[in-house]
Design an enzyme around this catalytic site. Sequence first.
Site, mmCIF file in Angstrom:
data_model
loop_
_atom_site.group_PDB
_atom_site.id
_atom_site.type_symbol
_atom_site.label_atom_id
_atom_site.label_comp_id
_atom_site.label_asym_id
_atom_site.label_seq_id
_atom_site.Cartn_x
_atom_site.Cartn_y
_atom_site.Cartn_z
ATOM 1 N N CYS A 89 0.818 -1.223 0.000
ATOM 2 C CA CYS A 89 0.000 0.000 0.000
ATOM 3 C C CYS A 89 0.851 1.272 0.000
ATOM 4 O O CYS A 89 0.336 2.354 -0.234
ATOM 5 C CB CYS A 89 -0.938 -0.009 1.200
ATOM 6 S SG CYS A 89 -0.107 -0.311 2.749
HETATM 7 C C1 LIG Z 1 0.401 -4.993 2.837
HETATM 8 S S1 LIG Z 1 1.672 -6.167 2.996
HETATM 9 C C2 LIG Z 1 0.718 -7.646 3.083
HETATM 10 C C3 LIG Z 1 0.184 -7.952 4.442
HETATM 11 C C4 LIG Z 1 -0.265 -9.363 4.576
HETATM 12 N N1 LIG Z 1 -1.306 -9.715 3.660
HETATM 13 C C5 LIG Z 1 -0.724 -9.681 6.002
HETATM 14 O O1 LIG Z 1 -1.743 -10.311 6.139
HETATM 15 O O2 LIG Z 1 -0.039 -9.335 6.950
HETATM 16 C C6 LIG Z 1 2.324 -6.285 1.366
HETATM 17 C C7 LIG Z 1 3.269 -7.438 1.143
HETATM 18 O O3 LIG Z 1 3.686 -7.441 -0.218
HETATM 19 C C8 LIG Z 1 4.956 -8.045 -0.262
HETATM 20 N N2 LIG Z 1 5.595 -7.755 -1.555
HETATM 21 C C9 LIG Z 1 6.079 -6.573 -1.992
HETATM 22 N N3 LIG Z 1 6.583 -6.707 -3.223
HETATM 23 C C10 LIG Z 1 6.398 -8.008 -3.593
HETATM 24 C C11 LIG Z 1 6.706 -8.754 -4.759
HETATM 25 N N4 LIG Z 1 7.294 -8.200 -5.817
HETATM 26 N N5 LIG Z 1 6.386 -10.061 -4.777
HETATM 27 C C12 LIG Z 1 5.779 -10.654 -3.716
HETATM 28 N N6 LIG Z 1 5.467 -9.988 -2.584
HETATM 29 C C13 LIG Z 1 5.769 -8.682 -2.529
HETATM 30 C C14 LIG Z 1 5.671 -7.442 0.927
HETATM 31 O O4 LIG Z 1 6.771 -8.251 1.318
HETATM 32 C C15 LIG Z 1 4.556 -7.375 1.970
HETATM 33 O O5 LIG Z 1 4.612 -8.489 2.825
#
Ligand SMILES: C[S@@+](CC[C@H](N)C(=O)[O-])C[C@H]1O[C@@H](n2cnc3c(N)ncnc32)[C@H](O)[C@@H]1O
Length: 352
Positions: A89
């Site tokens: 986000c």
């Molecule tokens: C808003 S957080 C998700 C929170 C999670 N759903 C929870 O329940 O706690 C966004 C996530 O996207 C992951 N992320 C960012 N870039 C990414 C990528 N290119 N591929 C996979 N995951 C990614 C980050 O590591 C982070 O954990």
Amino acid sequence: MATIANTVNKKWLAVDLFSGSGAVTTGLKQEGFEVVAAIDSDQVACKTYSLNHPEVKLLTEDITKSNPMDVHAVLDGRVLDLLVVCAPCQPFSSQNRKRAESDPRVELIFECVKFAKLLNPTVIFFENVPGIVNAGLLDLLEGQLKKFGYKLSAPLKIDAATLGVPQRRERCILIASKSNGVVESFGLALRPVKPKTVRDAIGFLPSLCSGEESLDPLHKARKHHSITLERLKHIPKDGGSRSSLPTHLQLSCHKNKKNDFPDVYGRMRWSDVAPTLTTGCTDLTRGRFVHPEDDRALSLREASLLQTFPRDYIFYGNSGQVARQIGNAVPVEMARHLAAHLKDLTTTHVLN
Ligand SMILES: C[S@@+](CC[C@H](N)C(=O)[O-])C[C@H]1O[C@@H](n2cnc3c(N)ncnc32)[C@H](O)[C@@H]1O
């Protein structure tokens, strides 16, 4: 139409994209879902995830390189009820000074399309910050999903505090489905529940002094400098703020700027919900993150409980890494509540 749960007793199946430390997965499991696979690129968050959810097939990889066939194989012919998409986000957050268009993470939400195409989930659920609505990409997302028969719902702004989370946390949620009934009814039956307070969430934990540890390694207070402790003594218990500091204790950057970052050094209030927890949630210079009574910043366990993680949730990593996982999480109780709503919707509109 994909046949979702063929019988009411069937296990509901979900895939969790951008699964982080597993908050959404925890909420889904509490609501009876079986999470068959999860994807995230953060090695530390993934370690936390697998410690708490060892039964889930976790793919620690950059989603842009993911092959949906790997998830398809785990499903092994079963119908996928729910695809969760909690893309980062930060590009849409009001606190981010970087413009969304210059941040490559903006594009990540579109990665769900290749999964939708192959896995044919009954519902796709999106969670993000309200700023996503103004980023001009929901129309593009709608266009891409439409090619595979999905309709996108209107975005719904919701405060997690209305769903039993002891924290103000404004979020934008939306769904996509091939069922008109599901899309059109999304959110209509959501009713605010009795609010939970900071006291409800953390009031039972032992009081701590600066630097003190408890038996729970996550319920440990940061060690503050003597000048910080002096300041904290002047912040009134239960909701006080730095406006009560005598002039000689005010930070030079705050002098004569009472309205700039008024929450910094502020205490939480026992009878209220907490403010939005961020990745700086245990740093009293980053928001209203001082304990209601103790002269110290919140402990990591307190922060995790305000995000409604279970009391015994295991976090891997150093304190900065754990704070980041907690601040990035979708509150577990919010995820659970919404999972229940999606089950009701699909039972009504797809099963019947
Ligand atoms: C808003 S957080 C998700 C929170 C999670 N759903 C929870 O329940 O706690 C966004 C996530 O996207 C992951 N992320 C960012 N870039 C990414 C990528 N290119 N591929 C996979 N995951 C990614 C980050 O590591 C982070 O954990």
